[in-house]
Write an enzyme that holds these catalytic residues in place. Structure first.
Site, PDB file in Angstrom:
ATOM      1  N   ASP A  97       0.809  -1.222   0.000  1.00 10.27           N
ATOM      2  CA  ASP A  97       0.000   0.000   0.000  1.00 10.27           C
ATOM      3  C   ASP A  97       0.841   1.270   0.000  1.00 10.27           C
ATOM      4  OD1 ASP A  97      -2.225  -1.672   0.139  1.00 10.27           O
ATOM      5  OD2 ASP A  97      -2.184  -1.683   2.327  1.00 10.27           O
ATOM      6  N   GLU A  98       1.989   1.204  -0.595  1.00  5.98           N
ATOM      7  CA  GLU A  98       2.876   2.368  -0.636  1.00  5.98           C
ATOM      8  C   GLU A  98       2.380   3.421  -1.628  1.00  5.98           C
ATOM      9  OE1 GLU A  98       3.861  -0.751  -1.175  1.00  5.98           O
ATOM     10  OE2 GLU A  98       5.432  -1.286   0.239  1.00  5.98           O
ATOM     11  N   LYS A 114       1.920   2.189  -5.139  1.00  3.05           N
ATOM     12  CA  LYS A 114       2.481   1.682  -6.396  1.00  3.05           C
ATOM     13  C   LYS A 114       1.548   1.987  -7.568  1.00  3.05           C
ATOM     14  CE  LYS A 114       2.442  -2.392  -4.449  1.00  3.05           C
ATOM     15  NZ  LYS A 114       2.191  -2.088  -3.031  1.00  3.05           N
ATOM     16  N   GLY A 130      -4.632  -4.218  -3.653  1.00  4.86           N
ATOM     17  CA  GLY A 130      -5.622  -3.171  -3.874  1.00  4.86           C
ATOM     18  C   GLY A 130      -4.841  -1.943  -4.255  1.00  4.86           C
ATOM     19  N   HIS A 131      -4.866  -1.587  -5.525  1.00  5.48           N
ATOM     20  CA  HIS A 131      -4.080  -0.451  -6.009  1.00  5.48           C
ATOM     21  C   HIS A 131      -5.053   0.657  -6.406  1.00  5.48           C
ATOM     22  CE1 HIS A 131      -0.573  -3.383  -7.145  1.00  5.48           C
ATOM     23  NE2 HIS A 131      -0.905  -3.417  -5.873  1.00  5.48           N
ATOM     24  N   ARG A 166       1.459 -28.869  -6.591  1.00  8.11           N
ATOM     25  CA  ARG A 166       1.145 -29.312  -7.959  1.00  8.11           C
ATOM     26  C   ARG A 166      -0.234 -29.964  -8.050  1.00  8.11           C
ATOM     27  NH1 ARG A 166       6.833 -31.968  -7.572  1.00  8.11           N
ATOM     28  NH2 ARG A 166       5.981 -31.950  -5.477  1.00  8.11           N
ATOM     29  N   GLN A 211       1.877  -6.341  -3.623  1.00  2.00           N
ATOM     30  CA  GLN A 211       2.377  -6.535  -2.269  1.00  2.00           C
ATOM     31  C   GLN A 211       3.704  -5.762  -2.156  1.00  2.00           C
ATOM     32  OE1 GLN A 211       0.874  -9.508  -3.982  1.00  2.00           O
ATOM     33  NE2 GLN A 211      -0.804  -8.475  -2.998  1.00  2.00           N
ATOM     34  N   THR A 223       3.008 -12.606   2.690  1.00  3.14           N
ATOM     35  CA  THR A 223       2.075 -13.209   1.747  1.00  3.14           C
ATOM     36  C   THR A 223       2.731 -14.471   1.184  1.00  3.14           C
ATOM     37  OG1 THR A 223       0.588 -12.799  -0.111  1.00  3.14           O
ATOM     38  CG2 THR A 223       2.824 -11.846  -0.265  1.00  3.14           C
ATOM     39  N   GLY A 260       5.232  11.943  -4.019  1.00  6.76           N
ATOM     40  CA  GLY A 260       3.774  12.089  -4.076  1.00  6.76           C
ATOM     41  C   GLY A 260       3.301  13.181  -3.136  1.00  6.76           C
ATOM     42  N   GLY A 314      -0.231  13.991  -3.048  1.00  3.77           N
ATOM     43  CA  GLY A 314      -1.691  13.910  -3.059  1.00  3.77           C
ATOM     44  C   GLY A 314      -2.109  12.665  -3.818  1.00  3.77           C
TER      45      GLY A 314
HETATM   46  P1  GDP Z   1      -0.666   0.345  -3.564  1.00  2.00           P
HETATM   47  O1  GDP Z   1      -1.291  -0.915  -3.108  1.00  2.00           O
HETATM   48  O2  GDP Z   1       0.799   0.386  -3.334  1.00  2.00           O
HETATM   49  O3  GDP Z   1      -1.025   0.711  -4.972  1.00  2.00           O
HETATM   50  O4  GDP Z   1      -1.276   1.490  -2.639  1.00  2.00           O
HETATM   51  P2  GDP Z   1      -2.826   1.637  -2.202  1.00  2.00           P
HETATM   52  O5  GDP Z   1      -3.583   2.149  -3.348  1.00  2.00           O
HETATM   53  O6  GDP Z   1      -3.320   0.420  -1.521  1.00  2.00           O
HETATM   54  O7  GDP Z   1      -2.696   2.714  -1.045  1.00  2.00           O
HETATM   55  C1  GDP Z   1      -2.172   3.967  -1.284  1.00  2.00           C
HETATM   56  C2  GDP Z   1      -3.235   5.029  -0.946  1.00  2.00           C
HETATM   57  O8  GDP Z   1      -2.606   6.283  -0.864  1.00  2.00           O
HETATM   58  C3  GDP Z   1      -4.296   5.156  -2.021  1.00  2.00           C
HETATM   59  O9  GDP Z   1      -5.505   5.538  -1.423  1.00  2.00           O
HETATM   60  C4  GDP Z   1      -3.762   6.293  -2.902  1.00  2.00           C
HETATM   61  O10 GDP Z   1      -4.786   7.008  -3.567  1.00  2.00           O
HETATM   62  C5  GDP Z   1      -3.113   7.154  -1.858  1.00  2.00           C
HETATM   63  N1  GDP Z   1      -1.957   7.911  -2.326  1.00  2.00           N
HETATM   64  C6  GDP Z   1      -0.979   7.536  -3.197  1.00  2.00           C
HETATM   65  N2  GDP Z   1      -0.037   8.492  -3.299  1.00  2.00           N
HETATM   66  C7  GDP Z   1      -0.432   9.496  -2.475  1.00  2.00           C
HETATM   67  C8  GDP Z   1       0.137  10.754  -2.119  1.00  2.00           C
HETATM   68  O11 GDP Z   1       1.203  11.150  -2.567  1.00  2.00           O
HETATM   69  N3  GDP Z   1      -0.567  11.498  -1.204  1.00  2.00           N
HETATM   70  C9  GDP Z   1      -1.748  11.096  -0.659  1.00  2.00           C
HETATM   71  N4  GDP Z   1      -2.359  11.884   0.226  1.00  2.00           N
HETATM   72  N5  GDP Z   1      -2.298   9.913  -0.979  1.00  2.00           N
HETATM   73  C10 GDP Z   1      -1.652   9.134  -1.868  1.00  2.00           C
HETATM   74  P1  IMO Z   2      -0.821  -4.177  -2.290  1.00  3.46           P
HETATM   75  O1  IMO Z   2      -0.427  -4.732  -3.633  1.00  3.46           O
HETATM   76  C1  IMO Z   2      -0.854  -4.576   2.053  1.00  3.46           C
HETATM   77  C2  IMO Z   2      -0.764  -8.646   3.659  1.00  3.46           C
HETATM   78  C3  IMO Z   2      -1.996  -9.008   4.445  1.00  3.46           C
HETATM   79  C4  IMO Z   2      -1.401  -9.946   5.461  1.00  3.46           C
HETATM   80  C5  IMO Z   2      -0.363 -10.706   4.631  1.00  3.46           C
HETATM   81  C6  IMO Z   2      -0.855 -12.036   4.082  1.00  3.46           C
HETATM   82  O2  IMO Z   2      -2.127  -3.454  -2.304  1.00  3.46           O
HETATM   83  O3  IMO Z   2       0.289  -3.387  -1.689  1.00  3.46           O
HETATM   84  P2  IMO Z   2      -2.510 -12.659   2.099  1.00  3.46           P
HETATM   85  O4  IMO Z   2      -3.961 -12.345   1.920  1.00  3.46           O
HETATM   86  O5  IMO Z   2      -1.645 -12.155   1.007  1.00  3.46           O
HETATM   87  O6  IMO Z   2      -2.270 -14.091   2.409  1.00  3.46           O
HETATM   88  O7  IMO Z   2      -2.099 -11.849   3.442  1.00  3.46           O
HETATM   89  O8  IMO Z   2      -0.028  -9.858   3.553  1.00  3.46           O
HETATM   90  N1  IMO Z   2      -0.996  -8.148   2.293  1.00  3.46           N
HETATM   91  C7  IMO Z   2      -0.992  -6.847   1.956  1.00  3.46           C
HETATM   92  N2  IMO Z   2      -0.846  -5.751   2.715  1.00  3.46           N
HETATM   93  N3  IMO Z   2      -0.972  -4.459   0.714  1.00  3.46           N
HETATM   94  C8  IMO Z   2      -1.089  -5.553  -0.064  1.00  3.46           C
HETATM   95  O9  IMO Z   2      -1.104  -5.496  -1.416  1.00  3.46           O
HETATM   96  C9  IMO Z   2      -1.142  -6.827   0.554  1.00  3.46           C
HETATM   97  N4  IMO Z   2      -1.270  -8.090   0.100  1.00  3.46           N
HETATM   98  C10 IMO Z   2      -1.165  -8.881   1.172  1.00  3.46           C
HETATM   99  O10 IMO Z   2      -2.569  -7.870   5.039  1.00  3.46           O
HETATM  100  O11 IMO Z   2      -0.717  -9.225   6.443  1.00  3.46           O
HETATM  101 MG    MG Z   3      -2.775  -1.594  -1.789  1.00  2.10          MG
END
Ligand code: GDP
Ligand code: IMO
Ligand code: MG
Length: 413
Positions: free
Chosen positions: A21-22, A24, A48-49, A151, A229, A244, A402, A404
C-alpha cells in the site's frame, strides 16, 4: 518528466519497499502512458491499487493500474493467482467507467485459479490460528499458492476444458479439502462461476505467456512491470510467517512473468514518507496511538480490499536499505509526503542500539500544506531536507515524490 521517462528504458519495474500500500498503483498509472504494455506478475486479489483520476477513484485488484490508458496492452503473468469472479467484476467496473479492456487483455495460461474454496480455507486457517493469525486478506491467496506448490492446482489454461472435466476435478478436490480443512466445497457454485468466466476470459488466455511478452519486447515494445504486495511481505525475504505467499521482489516479478533478469532497465522502489502495515507481525517503528491515529486519518489508511484500519508508524532506514539491496532500486518514489504536513516533528528510525531499541532521528516538520506541489523547489525547506535525508541515508536518489492522491500530484526531480 520526459527526461525521467527516458531514463527508465524499455523495461521498468515498480516495486513496493515496505509492507504494501505504498502507492504503487498511482506511480504505475502515471508512467503507463509512456509504455506499450503493463504487466502484473504475482499475487492476486489481495492487492488493492488505488488511483484517482479527475477526482474519480479506481481500485485495481487483479488488473494492472495502468490499464486506464486506452492504448496499453494489459498482461496477467504466470506468477499470479486469479480469482475469476473478481476479474470479471473488475472488467465490468471498467466498462461502466467507459474503459474497454477485453480486447487488450492477455492472460498467461500458467497463472493459477483461485476458487471460492481457497477463500474458505484461508478463512478457516486464520480462525484455527486464533491469536497467531497472519491477518490475511482472506482472498484465498495462501491456499491457492499451496495448491500450486503441491502441484494440485488448476491453471488458467483449464478455462479451455469442458465442464465434464472440471466437475470431476472439483469433486475429487472436495474430498481432499473436507478431510484436510473441514471445508465443504459447493461444487454447483464453483461450476457456475467457472462457466461464467469461461465465456469471457477463455479467448484472452494466450498460448504461451513468456513467448507473448518476450516477443513484444523483441519487437521494441516498452513494458512496465507492476509489483504487487511489497518486499517485506515476500515469502522468502519478508517478515515470515507474517508475509504473503508469493515472491514480491523484482526478481519474483521477472520470474512470475518469464522475463530474463538482464532485460530489466530500471526499478523504482516505492515507499511512503512514513510506514503502514495491515495484518500481524513485527513493526519496529509503529507509532504510539495518538500519532498512528493522525497518520491513519490524514492518510486514509484503511485497506482498499478489506477496509481494515492499517497500523501506522514511521520510516525505518534499515528496512528501506534492505529492500533497496534486494531489488537494486535505481531511485525512490516517496509517496504521501503531504500526509506529514501537520506533524511538528517527524521521527525516522535509523538503526538499533545495543539493547535492541530503535535509534530515532527527529526531523523538523514543515507545518504547511504541500498538497499538489509539483516542483521540488516549491516544497518547504524542511520537506526538501526530509526527502534529501532519505536519499542520503539510503544512498538512492528520490526522483518521484507524491503530494496527493491525484494523478497530477507528483513531483519529478
Ligand atoms: P498500492 O497498493 O501500493 O497501490 O497502494 P494503495 O492504493 O493500496 O494505497 C495507497 C493510498 O494512498 C491510495 O488511497 C492512494 O490514492 C493514496 N496515495 C498515493 N499516493 C499518495 C500521495 O502522494 N498522497 C496522498 N495523500 N495519498 C496518496
Ligand atoms: P498491495 O499490492 C498490504 C498482507 C496481508 C497480510 C499478509 C498475508 O495493495 O500493496 P494474504 O492475503 O496475502 O495471504 O495476506 O499480507 N498483504 C498486503 N498488505 N498491501 C497488499 O497489497 C497486501 N497483500 C497482502 O494484510 O498481512
Ligand atoms: Mg494496496
Amino acid at each position: 518528466m520526459q527526461e525521467f521517462i527516458t531514463s527508465l528504458g524499455s523495461v521498468a519495474a515498480i516495486i513496493g519497499a515496505q509492507w504494501g500500500d505504498e502507492g504503487k498503483g498511482k506511480a504505475i498509472d502515471i508512467l503507463a502512458e509512456n509504455f506499450d504494455v503493463v504487466a502484473r506478475a504475482c499475487g492476486g486479489a489481495n492487492a488493492g491499487h488505488t488511483i484517482v483520476v479527475n477526482g474519480k477513484k479506481h481500485v485495481f485488484r487483479l488488473l494492472p493500474s495502468g490499464c486506464l490508458h486506452q492504448k496499453i496492452q494489459v498482461y496477467l503473468g504466470s506468477g499470479m493467482v486469479i480469482h475469476l469472479p473478481t476479474l470479471l467484476e473488475e472488467i465490468g467496473l471498467l466498462k461502466d467507467a467507459g474503459v474497454s479492456i477485453l480486447d487488450r487483455l492477455h492472460v498467461a495460461p500458467n497463472a493459477h485459479i483461485v476458487f471460492e474454496f481457497h477463500k474458505a480455507i484461508d478463512g478457516a486457517l486464520e480462525e484455527q490460528k486464533g491469536k497467531n493469525a497472519i491477518g490475511t486478506t482472506k482472498r484465498g491467496i495462501g491456499p491457492a499458492y499451496t495448491d500450486k506448490a503441491a502441484r494440485t492446482g488448476l491453471r488458467m489454461e483449464a478455462l479451455r476444458w469442458s465442464m465434464k472435466d472440471i466437475r470431476p476435478w472439483l469433486m475429487e478436490k472436495a474430498t481432499a479439502v473436507k478431510a484436510m480443512y473441514g471445508v465443504t466445497i459447493n461444487i454447483d457454485d464453483e461450476c457456475r462461476l467457472f462457466e461464467e468466466a469461461q465465456k469471457v476470459i477463455t479467448p484472452r488466455v494466450v498460448k504461451n505467456g513468456p513467448d507473448t511478452l518476450n516477443e513484444w519486447r523483441s519487437a521494441g515494445k516498452k513494458i512496465l512491470v507492476e509489483g504487487a504486495q511489497a518486499t517485506l511481505l515476500d515469502i522468502d525475504h519478508g517478515t515470515y510467517p507474517y508475509v504473503t505467499s508469493s515472491q514480491t521482489t523484482v526478481a519474483g516479478a521477472l520470474q512470475g512473468l518469464g522475463m530474463p533478469p538482464n532485460c530489466l532497465n530500471s526499478c523504482i522502489g516505492v515507499a511512503k514518507a512514513y510506514c503502514t502495515r495491515v495484518g500481524a507481525g513485527t513493526f519496529l517503528c509503529e507509532a504510539d496511538e495518538a500519532a498512528a491515529t493522525r497518520l491513519r486519518e490524514r492518510g486514509g489508511e484503511y485497506g482498499s480490499v478489506t477496509k481494515r484500519p492499517r497500523r501506522c508508524g514511521w520510516l525505518y532506514v534499515p528496512d528501506l536499505k534492505y529492500s533497496a539491496m534486494i531489488n537494486g532500486f535505481d531511485c525512490w518514489n516517496i509517496t504521501k509526503l503531504d500526509v506529514l504536513d501537520t506533524e511538528e516533528t517527524i521521527p525516522v528510525g535509523t538503526g538499533l542500539d545495543g539493547s535492541g531499541k530503535v535509534i530515532w532521528e527527529k526531523m523538523p516538520g514543515w507545518k504547511t500544506s504541500t498538497v499538489g506541489i509539483t516542483d521540488f523547489k516549491k516544497l518547504p525547506k524542511q520537506a526538501q531536507d526530509f526527502i534529501l535525508f532519505i536519499g542520503q541515508k539510503t544512498g538512492i536518489p528520490v526522483r518521484l515524490i507524491g503530494t496527493g492522491q491525484g494523478r497530477e500530484q507528483m513531483i519529478v526531480r
